[in-house]
Scaffold this active site. Sequence first.
Site, PDB file in Angstrom:
ATOM      1  N   ARG A 222       0.811  -1.218   0.000  1.00 59.94           N
ATOM      2  CA  ARG A 222       0.000   0.000   0.000  1.00 59.94           C
ATOM      3  C   ARG A 222       0.847   1.272   0.000  1.00 59.94           C
ATOM      4  O   ARG A 222       0.362   2.335  -0.390  1.00 59.94           O
ATOM      5  CB  ARG A 222      -0.941   0.009   1.209  1.00 59.94           C
ATOM      6  CG  ARG A 222      -2.067  -0.988   1.037  1.00 59.94           C
ATOM      7  CD  ARG A 222      -3.147  -0.797   2.081  1.00 59.94           C
ATOM      8  NE  ARG A 222      -4.211  -1.763   1.895  1.00 59.94           N
ATOM      9  CZ  ARG A 222      -5.232  -1.904   2.715  1.00 59.94           C
ATOM     10  NH1 ARG A 222      -5.328  -1.152   3.791  1.00 59.94           N
ATOM     11  NH2 ARG A 222      -6.154  -2.802   2.481  1.00 59.94           N
TER      12      ARG A 222
ATOM     13  N   ASP B  48     -14.970   9.929   9.640  1.00 61.99           N
ATOM     14  CA  ASP B  48     -13.948   8.946   9.301  1.00 61.99           C
ATOM     15  C   ASP B  48     -12.598   9.650   9.377  1.00 61.99           C
ATOM     16  O   ASP B  48     -12.530  10.885   9.352  1.00 61.99           O
ATOM     17  CB  ASP B  48     -14.189   8.376   7.888  1.00 61.99           C
ATOM     18  CG  ASP B  48     -13.491   7.036   7.680  1.00 61.99           C
ATOM     19  OD1 ASP B  48     -14.140   5.992   7.858  1.00 61.99           O
ATOM     20  OD2 ASP B  48     -12.269   7.023   7.377  1.00 61.99           O
TER      21      ASP B  48
HETATM   22  C1  LIG Z   1     -13.819  -1.237   6.861  1.00 57.90           C
HETATM   23  S1  LIG Z   1     -14.319   0.424   6.960  1.00 57.90           S
HETATM   24  C2  LIG Z   1     -15.925   0.255   7.717  1.00 57.90           C
HETATM   25  C3  LIG Z   1     -16.953   1.083   7.006  1.00 57.90           C
HETATM   26  C4  LIG Z   1     -18.375   0.907   7.516  1.00 57.90           C
HETATM   27  N1  LIG Z   1     -18.496   1.293   8.896  1.00 57.90           N
HETATM   28  C5  LIG Z   1     -18.843  -0.520   7.327  1.00 57.90           C
HETATM   29  O1  LIG Z   1     -19.044  -1.240   8.302  1.00 57.90           O
HETATM   30  O2  LIG Z   1     -19.024  -0.932   6.171  1.00 57.90           O
HETATM   31  C6  LIG Z   1     -13.318   1.024   8.334  1.00 57.90           C
HETATM   32  C7  LIG Z   1     -13.197   2.530   8.357  1.00 57.90           C
HETATM   33  O3  LIG Z   1     -12.603   2.934   9.591  1.00 57.90           O
HETATM   34  C8  LIG Z   1     -11.813   4.083   9.358  1.00 57.90           C
HETATM   35  N2  LIG Z   1     -10.857   4.256  10.466  1.00 57.90           N
HETATM   36  C9  LIG Z   1      -9.760   3.524  10.759  1.00 57.90           C
HETATM   37  N3  LIG Z   1      -9.135   4.014  11.823  1.00 57.90           N
HETATM   38  C10 LIG Z   1      -9.830   5.094  12.228  1.00 57.90           C
HETATM   39  C11 LIG Z   1      -9.672   6.029  13.268  1.00 57.90           C
HETATM   40  N4  LIG Z   1      -8.656   5.974  14.137  1.00 57.90           N
HETATM   41  N5  LIG Z   1     -10.590   7.017  13.387  1.00 57.90           N
HETATM   42  C12 LIG Z   1     -11.626   7.114  12.530  1.00 57.90           C
HETATM   43  N6  LIG Z   1     -11.831   6.248  11.523  1.00 57.90           N
HETATM   44  C13 LIG Z   1     -10.939   5.256  11.364  1.00 57.90           C
HETATM   45  C14 LIG Z   1     -11.154   3.793   8.018  1.00 57.90           C
HETATM   46  O4  LIG Z   1     -10.706   4.961   7.379  1.00 57.90           O
HETATM   47  C15 LIG Z   1     -12.276   3.081   7.260  1.00 57.90           C
HETATM   48  O5  LIG Z   1     -12.983   3.961   6.428  1.00 57.90           O
END
Ligand SMILES: C[S@@+](CC[C@H](N)C(=O)[O-])C[C@H]1O[C@@H](n2cnc3c(N)ncnc32)[C@H](O)[C@@H]1O
Length: 294
Positions: free
Chosen positions: A55, A167
Amino acid sequence: MEAAQSQYSKLQSQADTSSSLISISDQEFNLIRSVVYEKFGINLNDQKRSLVVGRLQKLLRSHNFLTFKQYYDNLVADNTGQALNELINRISTNYTFFFRESAHFDFFRAKALPEIVAIMKRDNCRDLRIWCAASSSGEEPYGLAMVMLEYFGKEYGMWDAGILATDISTRALNMAASGVYAAEKLGHVPSALRQRYFVNRENGMQEVAESVKKEVTFRRFNLMNERFPFKRPFHIIFCRNVMIYFDQPTRDALVRKFYDHTVPGGYFFIGHSESIRRGEVPYEYVMPSVYRKN
Ligand SMILES: C[S@@+](CC[C@H](N)C(=O)[O-])C[C@H]1O[C@@H](n2cnc3c(N)ncnc32)[C@H](O)[C@@H]1O
């Protein structure tokens, strides 16, 4: 002269291999994973090593770094936040789609909303607060907004409702704000909602209708922030499929903060593969991955 020659050959060979993968040493991997953990809570175990290499390749090349150590030194020296922003945009996994884990949307419509709305009507309060934490590219909060619009119908105008969607990834948030999706992301959208809330765009792309877009406010927010800056607690919080990337102490601390920011009687949704440790937080278990604050 010989030393200079050897240095030149070294650089030459680095340049020659510039199209191959820049590899990472144990030490370099540990440096990068400690930054990702400290800043974003994401726990990159040894199995994630090739993911990190893959990545971050483009990023290293675009800045002409020859090694991960050079990249790391620049990352920690940068105090604009830009380098960290680029890092999390690459490292975070943003996988999502409309109506993912659809049982939650059914529960939201059939149980959580009616129950909360009844309490609010009784208390003569119309300010319904919903937070979708880790909303990625927007499919989840837009889906919730569609369900809400359907649920309230004409009565919606009498409510001060809407969804806060946050996010850490600006890349995901930009996609969310555009609201344009490839058709395969809509596979689980009920056909009535698809007809009502999507507009056909070029090349088979689908855009979320303005009536839905205006109900969702997107903001960048790091769940690792010491303090949650919200003045008032939420009636419903969705935080799905992000805690899987955090370790147990980080999850426990985060769930405690969510609890403190939930109104009594409010609901907390997590991903189907996630759970809350019993006794850690007094949320009441409702059904798998759904909790309630008493
Ligand atoms: C796999 S996606 C989940 C999206 C949605 N909630 C779902 O269940 O389909 C995980 C998301 O968490 C966000 N994320 C990861 N670490 C984070 C943090 N410390 N604070 C806020 N968001 C975070 C990532 O950018 C990503 O968009």
